[in-house]
Write a protein that holds these residues in place. Structure first.
Motif, mmCIF file in Angstrom:
data_model
loop_
_atom_site.group_PDB
_atom_site.id
_atom_site.type_symbol
_atom_site.label_atom_id
_atom_site.label_comp_id
_atom_site.label_asym_id
_atom_site.label_seq_id
_atom_site.Cartn_x
_atom_site.Cartn_y
_atom_site.Cartn_z
ATOM 1 N N ASP A 132 65.004 9.766 0.782
ATOM 2 C CA ASP A 132 64.765 10.977 1.547
ATOM 3 C C ASP A 132 63.433 11.566 1.109
ATOM 4 O O ASP A 132 63.056 11.464 -0.073
ATOM 5 C CB ASP A 132 65.879 11.995 1.304
ATOM 6 N N PRO A 133 62.693 12.166 2.020
ATOM 7 C CA PRO A 133 61.403 12.746 1.627
ATOM 8 C C PRO A 133 61.601 13.898 0.655
ATOM 9 O O PRO A 133 62.622 14.593 0.690
ATOM 10 C CB PRO A 133 60.828 13.239 2.961
ATOM 11 N N PHE A 134 60.646 14.080 -0.244
ATOM 12 C CA PHE A 134 60.689 15.255 -1.112
ATOM 13 C C PHE A 134 59.341 15.955 -1.031
ATOM 14 O O PHE A 134 58.327 15.370 -0.650
ATOM 15 C CB PHE A 134 61.046 14.884 -2.557
ATOM 16 N N PHE A 135 59.349 17.226 -1.395
ATOM 17 C CA PHE A 135 58.187 18.074 -1.168
ATOM 18 C C PHE A 135 57.831 18.861 -2.425
ATOM 19 O O PHE A 135 58.687 19.157 -3.249
ATOM 20 C CB PHE A 135 58.474 19.064 -0.028
ATOM 21 N N PHE A 136 56.554 19.167 -2.554
ATOM 22 C CA PHE A 136 56.089 20.099 -3.574
ATOM 23 C C PHE A 136 55.075 21.020 -2.907
ATOM 24 O O PHE A 136 54.639 20.765 -1.777
ATOM 25 C CB PHE A 136 55.480 19.370 -4.778
ATOM 26 N N HIS B 95 62.772 17.598 8.288
ATOM 27 C CA HIS B 95 63.337 17.671 6.938
ATOM 28 C C HIS B 95 62.893 18.937 6.209
ATOM 29 O O HIS B 95 63.702 19.620 5.574
ATOM 30 C CB HIS B 95 62.938 16.433 6.138
ATOM 31 N N LEU B 96 61.604 19.252 6.292
ATOM 32 C CA LEU B 96 61.098 20.416 5.579
ATOM 33 C C LEU B 96 61.708 21.704 6.105
ATOM 34 O O LEU B 96 62.022 22.628 5.328
ATOM 35 C CB LEU B 96 59.568 20.450 5.716
ATOM 36 N N SER B 97 61.922 21.769 7.413
ATOM 37 C CA SER B 97 62.458 22.997 8.012
ATOM 38 C C SER B 97 63.925 23.229 7.681
ATOM 39 O O SER B 97 64.456 24.293 7.970
ATOM 40 C CB SER B 97 62.266 22.970 9.538
ATOM 41 N N ARG B 98 64.581 22.248 7.090
ATOM 42 C CA ARG B 98 65.957 22.443 6.651
ATOM 43 C C ARG B 98 66.031 23.215 5.333
ATOM 44 O O ARG B 98 67.054 23.816 5.017
ATOM 45 C CB ARG B 98 66.663 21.096 6.472
ATOM 46 N N SER B 99 64.941 23.154 4.565
ATOM 47 C CA SER B 99 64.906 23.835 3.269
ATOM 48 C C SER B 99 64.080 25.106 3.290
ATOM 49 O O SER B 99 64.282 25.993 2.455
ATOM 50 C CB SER B 99 64.326 22.888 2.198
ATOM 51 N N TYR B 100 63.123 25.208 4.212
ATOM 52 C CA TYR B 100 62.229 26.362 4.293
ATOM 53 C C TYR B 100 62.075 26.759 5.755
ATOM 54 O O TYR B 100 62.084 25.898 6.632
ATOM 55 C CB TYR B 100 60.834 26.033 3.752
ATOM 56 N N ARG B 101 61.920 28.045 5.981
ATOM 57 C CA ARG B 101 61.571 28.508 7.325
ATOM 58 C C ARG B 101 60.066 28.375 7.477
ATOM 59 O O ARG B 101 59.297 29.146 6.878
ATOM 60 C CB ARG B 101 62.016 29.955 7.542
ATOM 61 N N LEU B 102 59.642 27.391 8.224
ATOM 62 C CA LEU B 102 58.220 27.200 8.455
ATOM 63 C C LEU B 102 57.682 28.309 9.344
ATOM 64 O O LEU B 102 58.348 28.743 10.283
ATOM 65 C CB LEU B 102 57.964 25.831 9.090
ATOM 66 N N MET B 103 56.464 28.740 9.050
ATOM 67 C CA MET B 103 55.884 29.864 9.766
ATOM 68 C C MET B 103 54.437 29.558 10.144
ATOM 69 O O MET B 103 53.794 28.677 9.546
ATOM 70 C CB MET B 103 55.922 31.120 8.882
ATOM 71 N N PRO B 104 53.906 30.272 11.137
ATOM 72 C CA PRO B 104 52.494 30.094 11.469
ATOM 73 C C PRO B 104 51.624 30.292 10.227
ATOM 74 O O PRO B 104 51.837 31.222 9.448
ATOM 75 C CB PRO B 104 52.235 31.190 12.508
ATOM 76 N N GLY B 105 50.668 29.406 10.038
ATOM 77 C CA GLY B 105 49.815 29.476 8.861
ATOM 78 C C GLY B 105 50.170 28.473 7.792
ATOM 79 O O GLY B 105 49.413 28.283 6.837
ATOM 80 N N ASP B 106 51.310 27.801 7.932
ATOM 81 C CA ASP B 106 51.693 26.784 6.950
ATOM 82 C C ASP B 106 50.905 25.495 7.181
ATOM 83 O O ASP B 106 50.654 25.100 8.321
ATOM 84 C CB ASP B 106 53.185 26.480 7.027
ATOM 85 N N LEU B 107 50.525 24.836 6.083
ATOM 86 C CA LEU B 107 49.896 23.525 6.119
ATOM 87 C C LEU B 107 50.833 22.516 5.474
ATOM 88 O O LEU B 107 51.461 22.810 4.460
ATOM 89 C CB LEU B 107 48.567 23.528 5.358
ATOM 90 N N ILE B 108 50.903 21.322 6.059
ATOM 91 C CA ILE B 108 51.728 20.250 5.507
ATOM 92 C C ILE B 108 50.832 19.038 5.280
ATOM 93 O O ILE B 108 50.304 18.448 6.234
ATOM 94 C CB ILE B 108 52.883 19.868 6.443
ATOM 95 N N TYR B 109 50.645 18.664 4.023
ATOM 96 C CA TYR B 109 49.920 17.446 3.665
ATOM 97 C C TYR B 109 50.938 16.302 3.674
ATOM 98 O O TYR B 109 51.959 16.368 2.993
ATOM 99 C CB TYR B 109 49.278 17.595 2.289
ATOM 100 N N THR B 110 50.661 15.251 4.434
ATOM 101 C CA THR B 110 51.706 14.289 4.808
ATOM 102 C C THR B 110 51.784 13.039 3.937
ATOM 103 O O THR B 110 52.522 12.118 4.258
ATOM 104 C CB THR B 110 51.520 13.867 6.276
ATOM 105 N N GLY B 111 51.045 12.990 2.833
ATOM 106 C CA GLY B 111 51.134 11.843 1.935
ATOM 107 C C GLY B 111 49.924 10.931 2.046
ATOM 108 O O GLY B 111 49.170 10.975 3.017
#
Length: 237
Positions: free
Chosen positions: A50-54, A184-200
């Motif tokens: 499963d993907p993991f995030f920092f 997956h990320l939105s299940r743990s955090y409420r994503l909001m305008p202004g968020d950046l996601i670096y995809t690996g």
């Protein structure tokens, strides 16, 4: 006399291609181990987990053309070229089929890493912050709005150092694609305008030193170029 406890802090903001307004950064999320060749390169197995995030601090974001000071507390600063997703609307527990509807745009990015500190954290089973979450560690290029980037998710990523190619991959080789990452990320955090996601990042990561010029190119997106400069030696004392 009691010192004041409130300061006015400006949020980093990135330029948007073709627009006068800028994209104010709220949070920076990063996906770990999202290319099989990089997992093998790091000798971390070859399974699809499963993907993991920092996260990185918001003020780690610097723009195209920046000089990035060599950070303290490392002798092994490494580059990781990545596709960056800019979130444009709130997303909570969304499915992959609706995830792209929350994307504002895309950019080229670099996840700078103090690899020696990251390995120390891994060996001691500690969080990765010492290796990942430091000043100027999240360069990001000009954001191209999603409606202008129809071929990006099937594109190519290339990173070069001083004109020599060091990383090259197809974005379709991600273990978890962009819709799955957002879901997956939105299940743990409420994503909001202004968020950046670096995809690996793919394989090919390596160390850089002051004077090195790093350039990331992704199909259809503005290129990102930064130069590693001399660090503040006082910070290492």
């Amino acid at each position: 006399m009691t010192a004041p406890v409130l300061w006015h802090l400006d949020r980093p903001a990135l330029p948007v291609a073709g627009r006068a307004e800028r994209f104010p950064v709220r949070r920076v999320y990063c996906v770990g181990r999202n290319y099989l060749d990089h997992i093998r390169e790091m000798r971390e197995g070859d399974e699809r987990d499963d993907p993991f995030f920092f996260q990185k601090p918001t003020d780690a974001v610097v723009g195209d053309g920046s000089a990035v000071p060599y950070p303290p507390h490392t002798a092994d600063l490494q580059f990781e070229g990545e596709l960056v997703v800019a979130v444009g609307s709130a997303a909570s527990a969304v499915g992959p089929q609706e995830a792209l509807g929350h994307v504002f745009g895309y950019a080229a990015g670099i996840d700078l890493t103090r690899r020696d500190r990251q390995r120390d954290c891994r060996d001691m089973a500690r969080p990765w912050e010492a290796g990942k979450s430091f000043d100027h560690s999240a360069p990001c290029g000009v954001i191209l709005p999603a409606e202008q980037a129809p071929s990006t998710l099937a594109g190519r990523l290339t990173l070069s150092v001083n004109g020599r190619e060091r990383q090259h991959t197809s974005l379709e080789l991600m273990i978890w694609n962009v819709p799955e990452i957002i879901s997956h990320l939105s299940r743990s955090y409420r994503l909001m305008p202004g968020d950046l996601i670096y995809t690996g990042t793919p394989a090919g990561v390596a160390a850089v030193v002051p004077g090195d010029r790093i350039r990331v190119e992704i199909t259809g997106l503005p290129a990102l170029t930064v130069t590693i400069s001399e660090g503040d030696t006082r910070a290492s004392q």
